[in-house]
Design an enzyme around this catalytic site. Structure first.
Site, PDB file in Angstrom:
ATOM      1  N   TRP A   1       1.017  -1.095   0.050  1.00  0.00           N
ATOM      2  CA  TRP A   1      -0.143   0.111   0.032  1.00  0.00           C
ATOM      3  C   TRP A   1       0.848   1.279  -0.147  1.00  0.00           C
ATOM      4  CZ3 TRP A   1      -1.896  -3.105   4.499  1.00  0.00           C
ATOM      5  CH2 TRP A   1      -3.024  -4.083   4.027  1.00  0.00           C
TER       6      TRP A   1
ATOM      7  N   ILE B   1       2.583   2.558   3.610  1.00  0.00           N
ATOM      8  CA  ILE B   1       3.467   1.650   4.094  1.00  0.00           C
ATOM      9  C   ILE B   1       4.609   1.148   3.009  1.00  0.00           C
ATOM     10  CG2 ILE B   1       3.995  -0.518   5.292  1.00  0.00           C
ATOM     11  CD1 ILE B   1       0.997  -0.306   6.374  1.00  0.00           C
ATOM     12  N   CYS B   2       4.125   0.069   2.014  1.00  0.00           N
ATOM     13  CA  CYS B   2       5.191  -0.194   1.339  1.00  0.00           C
ATOM     14  C   CYS B   2       5.707   0.569   0.210  1.00  0.00           C
ATOM     15  CB  CYS B   2       4.440  -1.744   0.521  1.00  0.00           C
ATOM     16  SG  CYS B   2       4.057  -2.640   1.951  1.00  0.00           S
ATOM     17  N   LEU B   3       5.046   1.815  -0.133  1.00  0.00           N
ATOM     18  CA  LEU B   3       5.767   2.797  -1.076  1.00  0.00           C
ATOM     19  C   LEU B   3       6.300   3.901  -0.175  1.00  0.00           C
ATOM     20  CD1 LEU B   3       6.042   3.848  -3.832  1.00  0.00           C
ATOM     21  CD2 LEU B   3       3.854   4.902  -3.536  1.00  0.00           C
TER      22      LEU B   3
END
Length: 221
Positions: free
Chosen positions: A120, A123-125
């Protein structure tokens, strides 16, 4: 650790080129899509596949990564099909940039402009984008090939990344910067085929234009 990027924020050197860029695609997996609410999921599927195809035709190295694949699911088929022989790097780190294998893969390319998209966004970006920007890389976050658990989560992630020096961009803008000149006929033709398949209204208009010119809508004459 390298110092924070002093990359230009304007001028020609601030634009993407195929020779300087590397693409990192993070966690486009079933679990993340299941709670994607900032965008229509089919839009993100379409856009990330288009982004991957664009990188491929311009020879931009592309790194695929997943998190806890056994539980979160494998990379979506349409994306894996663009690079059928490439095994995604499967991580336990939530922050991709804390996985040495991913960082080493980027370093091996010798390129300083990192194009990122992830699920997402918040978070992950945001995590790897902010960290990589702080280590001297020019980071471009593809906002329409990424998404969050809510519109607010995605928007706050983009704001936070911009504050950290990350550049927000969309997949068509990436394609335009990499192409740069319509006289580059081979990539223009292949890029046109991507737009026909994934470009929405732009692809429809292009197909109509080709029809009016008496050309094949598949991109050939």
């Amino acid at each position: 650790m390298a110092s924070q990027s002093n990359a230009p924020k304007n001028g020609l050197k601030a634009l993407l080129t195929p020779e300087e860029s590397v693409l990192v695609l993070i966690d486009h997996q079933p679990f993340q899509f299941a709670n994607l609410h900032s965008h229509e999921p089919t839009m993100i599927v379409n856009n990330v596949i288009a982004l991957a195809k664009t990188a491929k035709i311009f020879g931009v190295p592309t790194i695929l990564t997943t998190v806890l694949e056994d539980r979160g699911g494998k990379l979506i088929k349409g994306l894996q099909d663009v690079f059928p022989d490439q095994k995604p790097i499967d991580r336990t780190f939530i922050n991709t940039w804390e996985d040495a294998r991913v960082v080493d893969a980027v370093k091996k390319t010798g390129r300083k402009k990192i194009i990122m998209a992830a699920l997402w966004s918040e978070i992950c970006l945001a995590m790897p984008a902010i960290q990589a920007a702080g280590e001297g890389y020019e980071v471009y976050a593809v906002t329409d090939a990424s998404g969050g658990v809510s519109v607010e989560a995605h928007d706050m992630a983009v704001r936070r990344m911009v504050m950290a020096g990350v550049v927000p961009i969309t997949w068509m803008a990436v394609a335009g910067e990499l192409q740069r000149d319509w006289a580059r006929e081979e990539t223009a033709r292949m890029g046109g085929e991507i737009f026909l398949e994934h470009g929405g209204g732009t692809g429809i208009a292009l197909a109509w234009e080709l029809q009016l010119l008496g050309q094949n809508a598949g991109g050939g004459a």
